[in-house]
Motif scaffolding. Sequence first.
Motif, PDB file in Angstrom:
ATOM      1  N   VAL A 182     -26.281  28.064 -39.110  1.00  0.00           N
ATOM      2  CA  VAL A 182     -25.856  27.054 -40.087  1.00  0.00           C
ATOM      3  C   VAL A 182     -27.090  26.421 -40.735  1.00  0.00           C
ATOM      4  CG1 VAL A 182     -24.821  24.769 -40.315  1.00  0.00           C
ATOM      5  CG2 VAL A 182     -23.599  26.574 -39.103  1.00  0.00           C
ATOM      6  N   GLY A 186     -27.772  27.165 -44.538  1.00  0.00           N
ATOM      7  CA  GLY A 186     -27.648  25.960 -45.358  1.00  0.00           C
ATOM      8  C   GLY A 186     -28.845  25.757 -46.269  1.00  0.00           C
TER       9      GLY A 186
ATOM     10  N   GLY B 186     -24.060  24.755 -45.249  1.00  0.00           N
ATOM     11  CA  GLY B 186     -24.316  25.694 -44.164  1.00  0.00           C
ATOM     12  C   GLY B 186     -23.038  26.087 -43.446  1.00  0.00           C
ATOM     13  N   VAL B 187     -22.263  25.107 -43.015  1.00  0.00           N
ATOM     14  CA  VAL B 187     -21.043  25.460 -42.278  1.00  0.00           C
ATOM     15  C   VAL B 187     -20.045  26.169 -43.195  1.00  0.00           C
ATOM     16  CG1 VAL B 187     -21.333  23.638 -40.561  1.00  0.00           C
ATOM     17  CG2 VAL B 187     -19.981  23.184 -42.608  1.00  0.00           C
ATOM     18  N   SER B 189     -20.720  28.044 -45.917  1.00  0.00           N
ATOM     19  CA  SER B 189     -21.180  29.409 -46.207  1.00  0.00           C
ATOM     20  C   SER B 189     -20.854  30.336 -45.052  1.00  0.00           C
ATOM     21  CB  SER B 189     -22.692  29.420 -46.453  1.00  0.00           C
ATOM     22  OG  SER B 189     -23.033  28.714 -47.617  1.00  0.00           O
ATOM     23  N   GLN B 190     -21.142  29.898 -43.857  1.00  0.00           N
ATOM     24  CA  GLN B 190     -20.881  30.747 -42.699  1.00  0.00           C
ATOM     25  C   GLN B 190     -19.383  30.948 -42.491  1.00  0.00           C
ATOM     26  OE1 GLN B 190     -23.444  32.456 -42.254  1.00  0.00           O
ATOM     27  NE2 GLN B 190     -23.985  32.047 -40.132  1.00  0.00           N
ATOM     28  N   ALA B 193     -18.119  33.367 -45.264  1.00  0.00           N
ATOM     29  CA  ALA B 193     -18.601  34.745 -45.130  1.00  0.00           C
ATOM     30  C   ALA B 193     -18.046  35.422 -43.880  1.00  0.00           C
ATOM     31  CB  ALA B 193     -20.130  34.776 -45.109  1.00  0.00           C
ATOM     32  N   ARG B 204     -16.014  28.998 -35.460  1.00  0.00           N
ATOM     33  CA  ARG B 204     -17.277  28.738 -34.772  1.00  0.00           C
ATOM     34  C   ARG B 204     -18.207  27.822 -35.535  1.00  0.00           C
ATOM     35  NH1 ARG B 204     -18.705  34.900 -34.784  1.00  0.00           N
ATOM     36  NH2 ARG B 204     -17.607  34.586 -36.766  1.00  0.00           N
ATOM     37  N   PHE B 205     -17.875  27.518 -36.792  1.00  0.00           N
ATOM     38  CA  PHE B 205     -18.867  26.831 -37.628  1.00  0.00           C
ATOM     39  C   PHE B 205     -18.443  25.430 -38.057  1.00  0.00           C
ATOM     40  CE2 PHE B 205     -19.434  31.424 -38.211  1.00  0.00           C
ATOM     41  CZ  PHE B 205     -20.731  31.555 -37.738  1.00  0.00           C
ATOM     42  N   LEU B 208     -18.783  22.339 -35.941  1.00  0.00           N
ATOM     43  CA  LEU B 208     -20.131  21.804 -35.708  1.00  0.00           C
ATOM     44  C   LEU B 208     -20.441  20.627 -36.621  1.00  0.00           C
ATOM     45  CD1 LEU B 208     -22.197  25.148 -35.482  1.00  0.00           C
ATOM     46  CD2 LEU B 208     -21.553  23.649 -33.590  1.00  0.00           C
ATOM     47  N   GLN B 211     -20.793  17.001 -35.325  1.00  0.00           N
ATOM     48  CA  GLN B 211     -21.975  16.890 -34.471  1.00  0.00           C
ATOM     49  C   GLN B 211     -23.249  16.797 -35.305  1.00  0.00           C
ATOM     50  OE1 GLN B 211     -22.009  19.811 -31.172  1.00  0.00           O
ATOM     51  NE2 GLN B 211     -19.952  20.413 -31.824  1.00  0.00           N
TER      52      GLN B 211
END
Lengths: 232, 232
Positions: A182, A186, B186-187, B189-190, B193, B204-205, B208, B211
């Motif tokens: 991430v 990111g 970031g989260v 995009s993951q 994809a 899984r992303f 997060l 946090q």
Amino acid sequence: MITQVIVAEHGTSTTDPAPARPLDRRARRRRETIDEILRIAADVMTQDGVNALSMAEIARRLGVQPPSIYKYFDSLLHIYDALFQRGQLEHLRVMRGAMANAQPGLPALTAGLEASGQWCLANRSVAQLMFWRPVPSFEPSPEAFAPSIEMVNLQKAAIADAIAAGQLGPAEVDQVVHLVSVFIVGVLSQAIANEPDLEWGYGRFTPLFPQLMALIPALYPPPPRQNRPHRR
Amino acid sequence: MITQVIVAEHGTSTTDPAPARPLDRRARRRRETIDEILRIAADVMTQDGVNALSMAEIARRLGVQPPSIYKYFDSLLHIYDALFQRGQLEHLRVMRGAMANAQPGLPALTAGLEASGQWCLANRSVAQLMFWRPVPSFEPSPEAFAPSIEMVNLQKAAIADAIAAGQLGPAEVDQVVHLVSVFIVGVLSQAIANEPDLEWGYGRFTPLFPQLMALIPALYPPPPRQNRPHRR
DNA sequence: GTCTATAGCCTGATAGAC
DNA sequence: GTCTATCAGGCTATAGAC
């Protein structure tokens, strides 16, 4: 599904005993043409978008007619596959080299991912093809994808090292892999979308990466230890 | 550059005093057709990729001939622009609503970004068009882009609130904006994809994300205060 | 506002001469 | 391995009948 194995044609065959010269002129010339096709293809993707790659545009820039390209690649998807595989191999090599030159554990992980970020920005069109999947009709062949698995294993090993060395508390290795993915995706996504001309380490986003990596112990606090080497 | 102003046609005009009926049948019918074209366009982008949008495919799914679409949109790029503008407006509305229902400062920022993430995954093709810029030939018109500026201002105000309330130490507001943009992009995009069928909060992303937001005070530590309200 | 017809471009890919 | 020629199909967009 792409089944043609392209890599076998690119490298020098190590199982070939006979010829005195390592590559005869024809084979070398063919390899150079393949290299140039892939170099041009990456340029086209960088300029016009990953999806804009076409046989016709490659042929124009190479100065040949489109049918000639088919002597080197069976289809446009095979060119994507070769770009994907070469990219993964080079990316893996770069990351492995950076990790080997750093202290094991978190330093190695950080160094590897910084090298990855540097490579991705220097090869952003291929990196997008590899990690953002912008071409729905393209599925990489197993051969092309293999280095990517090895790359994740490198990261997992470094995280396991970090836990064993007490740099991190007990954590699920997979969770940490997702966390750092991430971070790197990111900063790279933002850099690619908003700062298309800057390389790694410049601009508003990629300099954040080391700070983000430094936060990981706050999420997985290392246990207090008696015999930590001479600090605290 | 796209100069046609599309939004004026979509909403009901507030400067129009005369008609007894709010919209006559023709205008309402036209608006419904525009809505359906844009809905179909988003579907096409979701299924085949943002770049795969075409007048021909929209016409096929709408059950008309391609030239009919031009009665509603001057070109394919104008359709992208309308998708972009409607997406930005709805995204802004959603984020503003979530922020208004949370405590000022960091909680509002986190709530707004979580609502943003939820919306982006529920409208991922339009979100990609808005924030990942996958169509190099498309540049949003100023009208379409405007809500995005307002959205950033919402985030900046929440960050300023957080600093004023002592939730964060003194920090450059812009830096914090860039930081949280890295987290959310970031989260997303993951997730987009790698987990194309999961919504926000699953996989899984995206779990997060809270946090990560909780880590921000570790990067910008709040100053110790005497009169913090009855805790510690 | 819908249609047919069409212009004019692009594409990937193949056949076959040289 | 290069070319020409070509197929078959896609696309945006326009003209003009209804």
